[in-house]
Scaffold this motif. Structure first.
Motif, PDB file in Angstrom:
ATOM      1  N   MET A 286       0.832  -1.199   0.000  1.00 44.62           N
ATOM      2  CA  MET A 286       0.000   0.000   0.000  1.00 44.62           C
ATOM      3  C   MET A 286       0.882   1.271   0.000  1.00 44.62           C
ATOM      4  N   GLY A 287       2.000   1.224   0.741  1.00 46.64           N
ATOM      5  CA  GLY A 287       2.931   2.363   0.766  1.00 46.64           C
ATOM      6  C   GLY A 287       3.458   2.645  -0.634  1.00 46.64           C
ATOM      7  N   GLY A 288       3.880   1.567  -1.327  1.00 46.78           N
ATOM      8  CA  GLY A 288       4.369   1.716  -2.708  1.00 46.78           C
ATOM      9  C   GLY A 288       3.274   2.258  -3.603  1.00 46.78           C
ATOM     10  N   TYR A 289       2.066   1.778  -3.407  1.00 45.44           N
ATOM     11  CA  TYR A 289       0.902   2.210  -4.207  1.00 45.44           C
ATOM     12  C   TYR A 289       0.653   3.705  -4.010  1.00 45.44           C
ATOM     13  N   ILE A 290       0.658   4.133  -2.742  1.00 44.65           N
ATOM     14  CA  ILE A 290       0.374   5.555  -2.434  1.00 44.65           C
ATOM     15  C   ILE A 290       1.374   6.464  -3.142  1.00 44.65           C
ATOM     16  N   VAL A 291       2.670   6.134  -3.035  1.00 41.74           N
ATOM     17  CA  VAL A 291       3.705   6.967  -3.661  1.00 41.74           C
ATOM     18  C   VAL A 291       3.580   6.913  -5.180  1.00 41.74           C
ATOM     19  N   SER A 292       3.359   5.698  -5.708  1.00 42.50           N
ATOM     20  CA  SER A 292       3.294   5.542  -7.163  1.00 42.50           C
ATOM     21  C   SER A 292       2.109   6.297  -7.752  1.00 42.50           C
ATOM     22  N   ILE A 293       0.977   6.253  -7.069  1.00 40.55           N
ATOM     23  CA  ILE A 293      -0.235   6.891  -7.606  1.00 40.55           C
ATOM     24  C   ILE A 293      -0.225   8.399  -7.365  1.00 40.55           C
ATOM     25  N   TYR A 294       0.011   8.796  -6.121  1.00 41.33           N
ATOM     26  CA  TYR A 294      -0.160  10.209  -5.754  1.00 41.33           C
ATOM     27  C   TYR A 294       1.090  11.049  -5.954  1.00 41.33           C
ATOM     28  N   ARG A 295       2.260  10.429  -6.032  1.00 38.89           N
ATOM     29  CA  ARG A 295       3.501  11.205  -6.175  1.00 38.89           C
ATOM     30  C   ARG A 295       4.096  11.027  -7.579  1.00 38.89           C
ATOM     31  N   LEU A 296       4.016   9.796  -8.117  1.00 35.66           N
ATOM     32  CA  LEU A 296       4.673   9.527  -9.397  1.00 35.66           C
ATOM     33  C   LEU A 296       3.693   9.494 -10.567  1.00 35.66           C
ATOM     34  N   GLY A 297       2.410   9.552 -10.277  1.00 39.34           N
ATOM     35  CA  GLY A 297       1.401   9.674 -11.328  1.00 39.34           C
ATOM     36  C   GLY A 297       1.065   8.396 -12.067  1.00 39.34           C
ATOM     37  N   PHE A 298       1.229   7.233 -11.443  1.00 35.38           N
ATOM     38  CA  PHE A 298       0.861   5.960 -12.081  1.00 35.38           C
ATOM     39  C   PHE A 298      -0.661   5.814 -12.114  1.00 35.38           C
ATOM     40  N   SER A 299      -1.126   4.946 -12.984  1.00 34.04           N
ATOM     41  CA  SER A 299      -2.560   4.644 -13.015  1.00 34.04           C
ATOM     42  C   SER A 299      -2.855   3.583 -11.951  1.00 34.04           C
ATOM     43  N   PRO A 300      -3.846   3.817 -11.102  1.00 33.82           N
ATOM     44  CA  PRO A 300      -4.140   2.840 -10.045  1.00 33.82           C
ATOM     45  C   PRO A 300      -4.433   1.443 -10.584  1.00 33.82           C
ATOM     46  N   ALA A 301      -5.218   1.362 -11.651  1.00 35.94           N
ATOM     47  CA  ALA A 301      -5.618   0.060 -12.180  1.00 35.94           C
ATOM     48  C   ALA A 301      -4.409  -0.709 -12.708  1.00 35.94           C
ATOM     49  N   SER A 302      -3.561  -0.025 -13.483  1.00 30.57           N
ATOM     50  CA  SER A 302      -2.407  -0.747 -14.057  1.00 30.57           C
ATOM     51  C   SER A 302      -1.396  -1.123 -12.962  1.00 30.57           C
ATOM     52  N   TYR A 303      -1.247  -0.264 -11.942  1.00 28.97           N
ATOM     53  CA  TYR A 303      -0.314  -0.589 -10.847  1.00 28.97           C
ATOM     54  C   TYR A 303      -0.767  -1.865 -10.127  1.00 28.97           C
ATOM     55  N   LEU A 304      -2.063  -1.915  -9.833  1.00 29.74           N
ATOM     56  CA  LEU A 304      -2.583  -3.092  -9.110  1.00 29.74           C
ATOM     57  C   LEU A 304      -2.529  -4.348  -9.977  1.00 29.74           C
ATOM     58  N   SER A 305      -2.832  -4.199 -11.263  1.00 34.45           N
ATOM     59  CA  SER A 305      -2.807  -5.394 -12.122  1.00 34.45           C
ATOM     60  C   SER A 305      -1.372  -5.899 -12.282  1.00 34.45           C
ATOM     61  N   GLN A 306      -0.404  -4.960 -12.363  1.00 28.44           N
ATOM     62  CA  GLN A 306       1.006  -5.393 -12.450  1.00 28.44           C
ATOM     63  C   GLN A 306       1.430  -6.101 -11.163  1.00 28.44           C
ATOM     64  N   THR A 307       0.933  -5.579 -10.063  1.00 30.02           N
ATOM     65  CA  THR A 307       1.257  -6.211  -8.762  1.00 30.02           C
ATOM     66  C   THR A 307       0.719  -7.639  -8.731  1.00 30.02           C
ATOM     67  N   TRP A 308      -0.540  -7.828  -9.100  1.00 29.81           N
ATOM     68  CA  TRP A 308      -1.160  -9.165  -9.045  1.00 29.81           C
ATOM     69  C   TRP A 308      -0.516 -10.133 -10.038  1.00 29.81           C
ATOM     70  N   GLU A 309      -0.141  -9.576 -11.221  1.00 33.10           N
ATOM     71  CA  GLU A 309       0.427 -10.447 -12.265  1.00 33.10           C
ATOM     72  C   GLU A 309       1.745 -11.073 -11.832  1.00 33.10           C
ATOM     73  N   ILE A 310       2.551 -10.267 -11.183  1.00 31.19           N
ATOM     74  CA  ILE A 310       3.902 -10.763 -10.857  1.00 31.19           C
ATOM     75  C   ILE A 310       3.940 -11.590  -9.559  1.00 31.19           C
ATOM     76  N   LEU A 311       2.970 -11.332  -8.694  1.00 32.67           N
ATOM     77  CA  LEU A 311       2.997 -11.981  -7.373  1.00 32.67           C
ATOM     78  C   LEU A 311       2.557 -13.450  -7.464  1.00 32.67           C
ATOM     79  N   GLU A 312       3.359 -14.329  -6.872  1.00 34.18           N
ATOM     80  CA  GLU A 312       3.002 -15.754  -6.840  1.00 34.18           C
ATOM     81  C   GLU A 312       2.806 -16.190  -5.397  1.00 34.18           C
ATOM     82  N   TYR A 313       2.125 -17.309  -5.284  1.00 32.48           N
ATOM     83  CA  TYR A 313       1.816 -17.869  -3.962  1.00 32.48           C
ATOM     84  C   TYR A 313       3.088 -18.057  -3.121  1.00 32.48           C
TER      85      TYR A 313
END
Lengths: 263, 279
Positions: free
Chosen positions: B189-216
């Motif tokens: 969530m910390g990475g998300y906050i900085v990426s979205i509100y400070r670096l201007g990333f898209s919330p949807a693409s940030y979350l989808s990239q997070t889910w895509e790379i994360l494995e069990y």
């Protein structure tokens, strides 16, 4: 053997040739002592002569190097685990500093052995704890306090209440009056005599306090350089004919005991 | 008398300058140190085995375990949460600084989530809990040793390993994985906050990239590590407290040793477990 009774069946605790060293420092060099059943034995002696170590060896808190410790005629030196826990149910102990559990309320301290050792319910343990508090002259309101909220004398009384709560057959008192004013010391001595008599327990105490010795002892043993050098009824203490005992009970700097200047 | 003393000291000085004696002294110090170290390892291993044995054999003290779960788990939550939050935020910022040079900004979400779940959350949570809980366990048990409360437990027919050690080890081993799982979520969530509100990333693409790379296994490896670190922290706190030397200095030394030894063991254990999970 130094002791008050020769017939082993009359003795609750019998120590024979008990030795304990810490590294090269030999503390106990063959303690022979018999504590008669239902009597109060007080061990006197200078600091560092092995009084506390003797108590801790009997309780299994320290492992003796050699010798024998018999309780009710059974050898206890090798007891461990559940057998040791079972043996400990016979004992109650009043520690020099009280050793009350700071995180528990007073009633939980007193009822600790009942709840965890004898599986008594918390409600019943609380009732017994309050009863024991009254036995040692404290009000029931004290039950809800924590040890840090009590004075030194009150902590000693609570510790005494904890020692007698499980109705032990044997009670050890480790310097019960140390750090108390003379009046409070006398109060504690009277409580000890009263509680031991009520329970019919065998008591083994260690102390430097001669007023305490004369009040609580049936028998007195003197330990010096890791050995019992005199043992007899308290009535014979003043006519022991032993120069070490005479020097100690009169608190004289001059005499055969010279190790008080070793540091 | 004075002449004798001078002669003795000059003889001692001559002996110490003798090269054979110097070599022997060197061996004596190294050998003594090695023996002490091996003795400490043996004692610690024996202590760990005893502690583990008492965790699985009755009688149990559920109220003590519950109390330790609150102390170790609940009260460590703010420390672990804050650490994870700011670590995730810094990670996103630093990754952005580096990755923009290679036009690889899209990898930031993956770097944050993998770094947090695999390494940073378990290791940092372990170190923070070692500082907070390890020190507190060592100080509490050390004080109980010094004030004869541990001896009092024995005289009341209660085994101190069952009453003091096992509940702390159980609570430490169970609670650190839970803390790390919460730390994982807060860190991401910390990475998300900085990426979205400070670096201007898209919330949807940030979350989808997070889910895509994360494995069990990424999450589970971190949790396994956390359990091991929780065991280390609680055992080292108990060990140093239980064998604390007399006096305030002894308790102080026990506290310091508990934190230092737990921290070092966590770092060593982290390398070993990483090697096991990912090599």
């Amino acid at each position: 053997m130094s002791g008050a009774a020769n017939d082993s069946s009359d003795n609750k605790i019998v120590l024979s040739g008990l030795c304990k060293a810490f590294g090269k420092n030999e503390i106990l060099r063959g303690i022979d002592l018999a504590v008669p059943r239902g009597k109060s034995m007080v061990v006197i002696g200078g600091s560092g002569t092995g009084k506390s170590v003797t108590l801790k060896c009997i309780l299994g808190l320290l492992e003796a190097d050699s010798g024998s410790i018999q309780v009710d005629g059974h050898e206890t030196m090798a007891l461990k685990g559940a057998d040791r826990d079972e043996l400990m149910k016979k004992f109650g102990m009043l520690f020099q500093g009280g050793a009350l559990f700071d995180s528990l309320k007073i009633w939980e301290n007193i009822g600790f052995g009942l709840i965890h050792g004898q599986k008594v319910s918390k409600k019943q343990a609380r009732e017994i704890a309050i009863e024991k508090l009254q036995d040692v002259g404290l009000k029931p309101e004290v039950a809800e306090l924590f040890p840090a909220e009590l004075s030194g004398g009150m902590q000693k009384r609570v510790s005494l209440a904890r020692a007698i709560a499980t109705k032990p057959e044997i009670i050890f008192f480790d310097e019960p009056t140390t750090g108390l004013d003379p009046i409070m010391a006398d109060v504690i001595n009277e409580l000890i005599v009263k509680c031991v008599k009520q329970l019919g327990a065998t008591a083994l105490s260690i102390t430097h306090d001669m007023a305490s010795v004369r009040k609580i002892a049936d028998y007195v043993a003197m330990i010096h350089e890791g050995r019992i050098i005199w043992c007899g009824p308290v009535a014979d203490l003043d006519r022991s004919g032993n120069p070490y005992v005479d020097q100690f009970i009169h608190g004289r700097a001059d005499g055969p005991i010279t190790n008080h200047t070793r540091f | 008398m004075q002449a004798q003393a001078q002669q003795d000291s000059s003889q001692k000085a001559a002996r110490s300058l003798n090269p054979v004696n110097a070599v022997l002294n060197c061996f004596r110090y190294v050998g003594g140190g090695l023996l002490s170290f091996m003795e400490a390892i043996g004692n610690l291993t024996f202590f760990m085995a005893r502690a583990l044995g008492h965790c699985f054999s009755p009688p149990f003290f559920p109220s003590q375990v519950a109390r330790q779960i609150i102390d170790i788990g609940y009260y460590s939550l703010p420390v672990v949460g804050m650490t994870a939050l700011f670590t995730g935020m810094v990670l996103a910022l630093q990754s952005y600084t580096g990755f923009t040079r290679f036009n690889a900004e899209s990898a930031i979400a993956g770097v944050v989530v993998l770094s947090i779940t695999r390494e940073l959350a378990p290791v940092l949570a372990g170190l923070m809990v070692a500082g907070r809980v390890g020190a507190s366990i060592a100080a509490e048990i050390g004080t109980m040793r010094v004030t004869e409360q541990i001896d009092a437990l024995r005289t009341l027919s209660v085994n101190p390993f069952k009453y003091l050690i096992a509940p702390r080890v159980i609570a430490g081993t169970l609670m650190l994985p839970i803390l790390v799982l919460i730390g994982d979520i807060i860190g991401v969530m910390g990475g998300y906050i900085v990426s979205i509100y400070r670096l201007g990333f898209s919330p949807a693409s940030y979350l989808s990239q997070t889910w895509e790379i994360l494995e069990y296994m990424d999450v589970m490896s971190g949790l396994y590590k956390a359990a091991a670190f929780g065991f280390i922290v609680s055992v080292m706190g108990c060990y140093h407290g239980f064998y604390s030397q007399r006096g305030a200095q002894g308790v102080g030394a026990a506290t310091t040793n508990a934190v230092v030894s737990a921290s070092i063991l966590i770092l060593i254990c982290n390398y070993v477990l990483t090697q096991v999970f990912f090599s």
